[in-house]
Design an enzyme around this catalytic site. Structure first.
Site, PDB file in Angstrom:
ATOM      1  N   GLU A   1      -1.870  -0.105  -0.549  1.00 11.18           N
ATOM      2  CA  GLU A   1      -3.223  -0.075   0.031  1.00 11.18           C
ATOM      3  C   GLU A   1      -4.273  -0.572  -0.969  1.00 11.18           C
ATOM      4  OE1 GLU A   1      -3.619   3.322   3.243  1.00 11.18           O
ATOM      5  OE2 GLU A   1      -2.415   4.031   1.572  1.00 11.18           O
TER       6      GLU A   1
ATOM      7  N   GLU B   1       3.954   6.523   4.449  1.00 13.43           N
ATOM      8  CA  GLU B   1       3.241   7.808   4.581  1.00 13.43           C
ATOM      9  C   GLU B   1       3.692   8.644   5.770  1.00 13.43           C
ATOM     10  OE1 GLU B   1       0.311   5.279   2.218  1.00 13.43           O
ATOM     11  OE2 GLU B   1       1.814   4.977   3.759  1.00 13.43           O
TER      12      GLU B   1
END
Length: 724
Positions: A115, A135
């Site tokens: 990210e 995640e």
């Protein structure tokens, strides 16, 4: 602690290289995030800096956000300790920076690591770099803008696939998708990244902010169609996992209302999901698996593991051939011994089919398959055993036969050779009682099918040498299993804990509850199949043989149902012959077989335990608890006797060995979420109504009265010290 830092070096070319250092995977711990903010602000303000490169030390970019922070949040219930990375750091400081920032990515960029790279203005990668957003496997969604930027870079369908599967891709695929701008050799990564950053600064290359792109999203109607299909799929494959639907909702919010609004929504949903039971369970399982590699007096006493290069397996049946498969696939030579040519040929054919099956499914190249099969040698005597590092006995559960084999191999094998048995229930002291080298005897209990199931239960006796335990743990890791070290007793940790599973289901059935309803309730809870279908799969011979062992070991709390014997007498043997509780036909899903109902009725007439001869009336919740609470009760005994090092070992073993739903955190963790007091009171009530099968253990009673979690470490009792 000095290793956990963020450094910045400014070169003569005017490029500031910011480096994350937190070995082994450069996890984004809170001090690292604070350091990144500080260095980016400094680089932005300095007049001698024209452009910035972000990278990771030790040929790894970053493995993502520090999972230990999640554990702290779960312990306190306070999510305010989570730093504002998404908006404050990635949007405001990195993406909207007035100087171009290039991510130089190598080794891995996972979760928050990827990210950060997505927030940069370009991404240059070394070959074979892993890129992914895993995640959802921790019960949350990407929280640093990944739900918004990934679809804008690789397209909506691919982004959804990557996030919902939690599986990484390689940088080569990333380049084709547009996630990576260029792949360069590792030695040139920084040089090329610096030049790329300067080219952006000088307007020779495009300055792209991922969050502002829409070219790969398609029209709103197309996007909604893709999301609708993904939602339906997630409902089927992950019905109990809220993070899947939440992830799709957040992606949609960004498409409808713009990327920045999507980032704000993502941050809000992320904080909510972090505190969910699902996240608590999945994070616990992740950390529990990590903890299994620490065994007191084995891994902390300075011993060096010895590699097993050649392993002998005795018995080429279902288990032996599965174990041989997994060893040769990991480059370990295998000598497979059988009692005659027919059985040996059969075993070798099964191994060949296992390996070739991987080729067919695209999991293995033809070259690697041939290499693996060349590591296998079939024999009918012990001549090849003279130089083996380990023997794994995998014959039928017969004590005299196992004793005979162990006496023979002790004489022939070298003095360093580990003498292991794959028994699933028999006490190891019995198997090795006639040996001189009892310090080399150990249990290597694989779960069926051995080349698929990830758990390796390592069973030690009071005499097993720490070196032998360490060596077997090392083999377990080499063959990509999760080794859990346990003490010696009937059934060891996993099978012992779960022996009440099938029995509890049979007891309920004999109390008048529908067989297929019981299976449905257990499947809805998250097990892949219910206890009756599991019996069909394992075969009734196993249920009868194992039942006898438990009756001998735990006569005070065993429930014996006549139904399995009635099924066998009527010519049924579960999946083996296509007829059990379910009908098994090639090419179709198992169907409940209504023709077993007369046998069920006969079983009820024989046990005569229905109150007043009438079926009991129970809710689905009560069915679930009447099947699972006796397992919790046995887990309490296993903890009290010190059969496992720590409660979390039993959690990971229940997930990997018995397919207990991982998002519920394992058997002990789940029981603690339900509460020891509720478990105790329920079992006490049922034991008064239906007998000793439900009688609460002393350990459970004590914990319930004191209000202590079942997972809290026990004070060392004499029994626990003797087992481990």
């Amino acid at each position: 602690m000095s290793q956990i830092r963020v450094t910045m070096e400014v070169g003569n070319d005017g490029v500031a290289v910011i480096t994350i250092s937190n070995p082994p995977v450069n996890a984004l711990a809170i001090p690292i995030i604070a350091g990144l903010k500080e260095k980016f602000v400094e680089a932005t303000e300095r007049s001698d800096v024209k452009a910035i490169v972000l990278t990771g030390k030790g040929r790894r970019f970053s493995g993502g956000f520090d999972i230990n922070v999640f554990q702290k949040v779960h312990g306190t219930g306070d999510s305010s300790v989570l730093p504002d990375v998404s908006v404050d750091l990635i949007v405001n400081t990195i993406e909207d920076c007035k100087k171009p920032i290039v991510a130089a990515v190598e080794g891995l960029a996972l979760g928050g690591g990827l990210e950060f790279a997505l927030g940069c203005h370009a991404r240059i990668a070394a070959p074979r770099t892993q890129l992914g957003l895993p995640e959802l496997s921790l019960g949350v969604i990407p929280g640093f803008g990944g739900t918004q930027r990934l679809p804008r870079l690789v397209g909506l369908s691919k982004a959804i696939e990557m996030m919902l599967s939690s599986k990484p891709i390689m940088s080569e695929e990333g380049e084709k998708l547009g996630l990576i701008d260029a792949i360069v050799p590792s030695g040139e990564l920084l040089k090329v990244s610096r030049r790329w950053a300067l080219d952006i600064a000088d307007r020779r290359k495009s300055w792209l902010r991922s969050l502002h792109r829409t070219d790969k999203i398609g029209s709103l109607a197309e996007a909604r169609k893709v999301l609708r299909v993904a939602r339906q799929q997630a409902k089927k494959t992950a019905p109990n996992l809220p993070q899947h639907q939440a992830c799709l909702d957040v992606i949609e919010a960004g498409i409808v209302h713009g990327g920045y609004n999507g980032v704000l929504e993502e941050a809000k949903v992320f904080k909510k999901l972090v505190l969910s039971d699902t996240s608590k369970g999945l994070v616990h399982v992740f950390l529990a698996q990590r903890a299994t590699s620490k065994v007191p007096n084995v891994t902390d006493v300075g011993l060096k593991p010895r590699q097993a290069k050649k392993v002998a397996i005795i018995g080429g049946g279902l288990m032996g051939s599965g174990i041989a498969t997994v060893l040769i696939l990991s480059n370990i030579s295998v000598v497979l011994k059988e009692i005659n040519s027919e059985y040996l040929l059969k075993g070798i054919k099964v191994i060949e089919a296992n390996v070739r099956g991987l080729v067919t499914r695209g999991k293995l190249t033809m070259d690697k398959a041939e290499k693996a099969l060349s590591m296998l040698k079939g024999v009918l005597d012990y001549a090849e055993f003279k130089d083996v590092d380990m023997v794994i006995e995998a014959v039928i559960e017969n004590v005299p036969l196992k004793q005979k084999i162990f006496s023979e191999i002790e004489k022939i094998c070298p003095p360093h050779c580990i003498l292991a048995t794959n028994t699933s229930t028999i006490d190891l002291n019995l198997i090795g009682e006639k040996l001189k080298s009892q310090d080399r005897v150990i249990g290597a209990h694989f779960f069926s099918p051995a080349h698929v199931m990830p758990l390796l239960e390592i069973v030690r006796t009071e005499k097993t040498a720490p070196q032998v335990i360490l060596d077997l743990m090392t083999v377990g890791k080499v063959i990509k299993k999760v080794p859990v070290v346990v003490g010696n007793c009937t059934g060891f940790a996993v099978n012992r804990t779960f022996f009440p599973y099938g029995q509890g289901a049979h007891l309920l059935m004999n109390l008048g509850v529908d067989v297929f309803r019981i299976d449905r309730v257990i499947s809805n809870f998250g097990f892949p199949i219910g206890p009756f279908q599991l019996q069909d799969l394992a075969g009734y011979g196993v249920a009868l043989a194992v039942g006898k062992e438990y009756k001998k070991a735990f006569p005070d709390r065993v429930f014996k149902s006549p139904l399995v014997e009635l099924l066998v007498k009527s010519g049924r043997n579960g999946k083996n012959n296509g007829k059990g509780f379910y009908i098994y036909e090639k090419g179709s899903r198992p169907k409940p077989d209504a023709s077993i109902l007369p046998l069920v009725e006969e079983s009820r007439q024989l046990t005569k335990i229905m109150p007043g001869g009438k079926p009991i009336s129970v809710t689905d919740k009560e069915i679930l608890e009447m099947v699972l609470f006796p397992i919790v009760n046995e887990a309490c005994r296993v903890l009290h006797e010190g059969i496992v090092v720590r409660a979390s070992d039993l959690d990971i073993a229940s997930v990997l060995g018995m397919s207990f739903p991982n998002y519920r955190g394992g058997i002990v963790f789940w029981a603690d979420t339900v509460g020891a007091n509720h478990v105790y009171k329920s079992l006490k009530k049922w034991s008064e109504m239906y007998g000793n099968f439900y009688k609460p253990s002393k350990f459970l009673e004590e914990r319930a009265i004191k209000g202590m979690p079942l997972s809290a470490p026990a004070t060392a009792s004499p029994s626990s010290q003797s087992r481990l």
